[in-house]
Every structure is written in C-alpha cells, then in structure tokens.
Write a protein that holds these residues in place. Sequence first.
Motif, PDB file in Angstrom:
ATOM      1  N   UNK A   1      31.723  -2.071 -34.202  1.00  0.00           N
ATOM      2  CA  UNK A   1      33.022  -2.578 -33.715  1.00  0.00           C
ATOM      3  C   UNK A   1      32.992  -4.101 -33.582  1.00  0.00           C
ATOM      4  N   UNK A   2      31.840  -4.654 -33.151  1.00  0.00           N
ATOM      5  CA  UNK A   2      31.715  -6.111 -33.087  1.00  0.00           C
ATOM      6  C   UNK A   2      31.927  -6.724 -34.463  1.00  0.00           C
ATOM      7  N   UNK A   3      31.205  -6.181 -35.458  1.00  0.00           N
ATOM      8  CA  UNK A   3      31.245  -6.758 -36.809  1.00  0.00           C
ATOM      9  C   UNK A   3      32.625  -6.612 -37.432  1.00  0.00           C
ATOM     10  N   UNK A   4      33.321  -5.509 -37.118  1.00  0.00           N
ATOM     11  CA  UNK A   4      34.642  -5.272 -37.702  1.00  0.00           C
ATOM     12  C   UNK A   4      35.725  -6.143 -37.092  1.00  0.00           C
ATOM     13  N   UNK A   5      35.435  -6.798 -35.988  1.00  0.00           N
ATOM     14  CA  UNK A   5      36.435  -7.656 -35.341  1.00  0.00           C
ATOM     15  C   UNK A   5      36.847  -8.809 -36.236  1.00  0.00           C
ATOM     16  N   UNK A   6      38.109  -9.233 -36.168  1.00  0.00           N
ATOM     17  CA  UNK A   6      38.631 -10.244 -37.104  1.00  0.00           C
ATOM     18  C   UNK A   6      37.931 -11.598 -36.999  1.00  0.00           C
ATOM     19  N   UNK A   7      37.394 -11.930 -35.864  1.00  0.00           N
ATOM     20  CA  UNK A   7      36.785 -13.248 -35.679  1.00  0.00           C
ATOM     21  C   UNK A   7      35.260 -13.199 -35.631  1.00  0.00           C
ATOM     22  N   UNK A   8      34.673 -12.083 -36.057  1.00  0.00           N
ATOM     23  CA  UNK A   8      33.222 -11.944 -35.909  1.00  0.00           C
ATOM     24  C   UNK A   8      32.462 -12.983 -36.724  1.00  0.00           C
ATOM     25  N   UNK A   9      31.442 -13.546 -36.097  1.00  0.00           N
ATOM     26  CA  UNK A   9      30.490 -14.432 -36.760  1.00  0.00           C
ATOM     27  C   UNK A   9      29.117 -14.103 -36.203  1.00  0.00           C
ATOM     28  N   UNK A  10      28.153 -13.822 -37.078  1.00  0.00           N
ATOM     29  CA  UNK A  10      26.807 -13.492 -36.613  1.00  0.00           C
ATOM     30  C   UNK A  10      26.224 -14.635 -35.802  1.00  0.00           C
TER      31      UNK A  10
END
Length: 428
Positions: A403-412
């Motif tokens: 869910x974190x990665x699928x978020x629109x603003x995700x950046x590792x």
Amino acid sequence: MTRGAGGNDAGGHGGVVVVGAGQAGVQVAESLREAGYDDPVILVGEEPRPPYQRPPLSKEYLAGKLPDAELALRGDRFYEDRGIRLLVGRRAVELDRSGRVLTLDDGTVLPYGHLVLATGARPRPLPVPGGRLEGVVGLRTLDDAQELCRRLESARDVVVIGAGFIGLEFAAACRAAGLNPVVLDIAEQVMGRAVSAPTAAHFAEQHGLRGTRLLMGTAPTELVGRDGRVTGVRTADGTTIPADLVVTGVGVLPNTELAALAGLDTDNGIVVDEYLATEDPHISAIGDCAAFPDPRGGGRIRLESVQNAADQARCLAARLTGAARPYDALPWFWSYQGDLRLQIAGLATGHDHTVVRKDERTQGLSVYCFRGSSLVAVESVNRPADHMAARRLLASGVTVTPEDVAGPEFSARAHMARATDSERRAPA
C-alpha cells in the motif's frame, strides 16, 4: 552449522592458496593483504592471461567501447607490489586434504594453510546434436568474446539460444552491429525466473521494438549445418531458422569437480556454512561456485554476480585474519542490454505480489516484489536512483508495504528518510 567461526587457521604450512583468478579470487587475495595478512598468498588461474573482468564481455566489449587493456581486474604491478604469487595457465587437478597439498596440472605441488576454492562456473552445454559445428559459440571467456567480435563482422543470420541476461545482452550487441537477431528459449518469459513477470514483459516488448525477434516457449532440437558449418537451428515444431552464427547462453554449471574429488559436500555448488567454510576447517569456497545459506529467505542459494563474489571474498578474508562474521550481504545485480539498464536489489525468488511504478518521462519503471507483506526485491529499469534507494531500504530492514508503494507520492528515498527520522525521534 557454524564450522567457520573459529577465526584464523591460515598461517603457516604454505599460507593461503586460492584456486580461481576471477573476481572472487583476486578480491580475497587483495583483502587478505589489506587486513595485514603477511604469510604467502598464491593465486592460481586456469586461463593463460592475468585476471580480467567478465561482465563487460557481453556488454561494452562486444560493442567496441572497451579495449582489451581496460578489462584487467588490477593493474600490471598489483600482484608483485602486494607479494601475491600469480600462477596463470595452471589447473588444479588433485587435492590432498590430509596432507593439505594442492597439485597442479604441470606437476607443481602447493602446500597450504588454508585453501580457498573460487573456481567459478562454466557454460551449460546445449543438449542437442550439432553443438560442435563451426559457428556455434558460447560467451564466457575473453577468447569467446574476441571470436564473437570477429564473427559479427561477417555474420548475416544470428540465432541466440537462451533469453537470459547473456543472451539478451548479446542480442543488443548484434543490433548495434546492424543485425536483427532471433532469440529463442524454452521458457515462456525472458530472463527465466531471475526477474518478475512485469519486468520480463517490459524487456520482451522493448527488445521486440528494437528489432530482436523473440521466440519464447520454443525448444531447439538440432543445429544443422553444411560442410561442418552451422546453417540453421531446427526447433521442436520442425521449423529451421537460418543461422550462420549461433550463440548459446543456457545457463552455467558451478565448477565443483575438484571439491567433489576431494570428498567435499556439493549440491549445485560447493556447500559452505554461513562463514563460507566447507566441512574441512582448512578449506573455504566463495563466488559463483559456493552454495551458502540464504540469511533472508532460508534454504541454500548460489549466486552469480560481481557483488556476491567481492563481498564473500571480503567476508572470508576477515575471518582468516581473526574477524569472523556471518555472510549476510544484500544481493544486487545488473544487466545492460543496449539502452535498457536493469538493476536489481534483493532476491525476488518466491515473491507473490508486485507493485509497478512507471516513469512516463524516461520510459523507466521499478517493480517492487513482495512475499506476503514483506518487500524482498526491487527491479529498476533506467531508474538508477530507485535502485540505490532500494538497496538502502532493503538493507535497513525498514518496513514498507504494498500500500505504501502504490501511493501516488511514494518515493523509496523519502520513505527511508521518514522512517529514519521517526526512529531518531522515538523516545529511548
């Protein structure tokens, strides 16, 4: 099992002898000297030339971007300056464990205090008739690469058997030479089980758009020829694909023969414990030939990468000089296929869910591979910043969910920074 935790047993009785002068062998010799080891170090290489880099052979070297002189793993005076005795063009043929003596094919006898097997791997033979025809070439050594450079100057019809990293890298080199190769593989997706389905699909599409004809799920049954020279590849459906050059890339086999003859345990590699030690306390194995415990996924694995070879060499050198620690480095890999740059952090084996993040501006993408809710690998295409952030993220153990990665603003990188900041702010 913890056979290798016992510290330094490498002194005296001949010092350290290393069989294999590739990345792992050279690195362990160098790391021993850097750690202050001053007993003899002998490095034995089977090829009749100083140690060189293999990864560029299927990439920059075939593309004419890297001359022979720049392939060397170390400079001309490296071995002499560090007191490393380099024996090239020699093959280890006998190992006497009780007497701690290694015999080479020219009769040279080398006593050892500790023996390091860094014997690497060799190409898996193609199990079909016609493999010895003129124009059928593998790609593992500098001699192979030099022969392919010559043949590409006159080749018209090129068939690559095997759609793994080497096969696709060579296909890209063919296109750079103005040829449109045919790549066939019995598997249904390119790069087999080494990458996730989204990454494989992306590479298949991009290779096709650039002029490579991919025939997946296609088994070669015979290489046909005329007057001793290859003229085509016959497949299981009876089709014959014209070819005056066939390059085989169907995987490799670890070089375990010396270990097996000496009675050491082998199982898709020379079996070692978490300290890279065999059951013999005076023998260790590292690099492509070593089957070691997977500290993250469990079981036993064998990896073929520069990172694994170099990191295992450093870990072993530390143990042999009194600073033993288990080997637990995060694996990472790369494959440059023309203008497609694949970088992988972690191991995607056994993943059951992926989240794909695309960059429409650069046509790049990163595939986040999860096993359950745990991130196990990140595959990045033309996204080097994602790769570096993923390596830090996976090594740190910071939790990241699908869910974190699928978020629109995700950046590792941002996710890692927030987690680190939260940890600093947490009350003691």
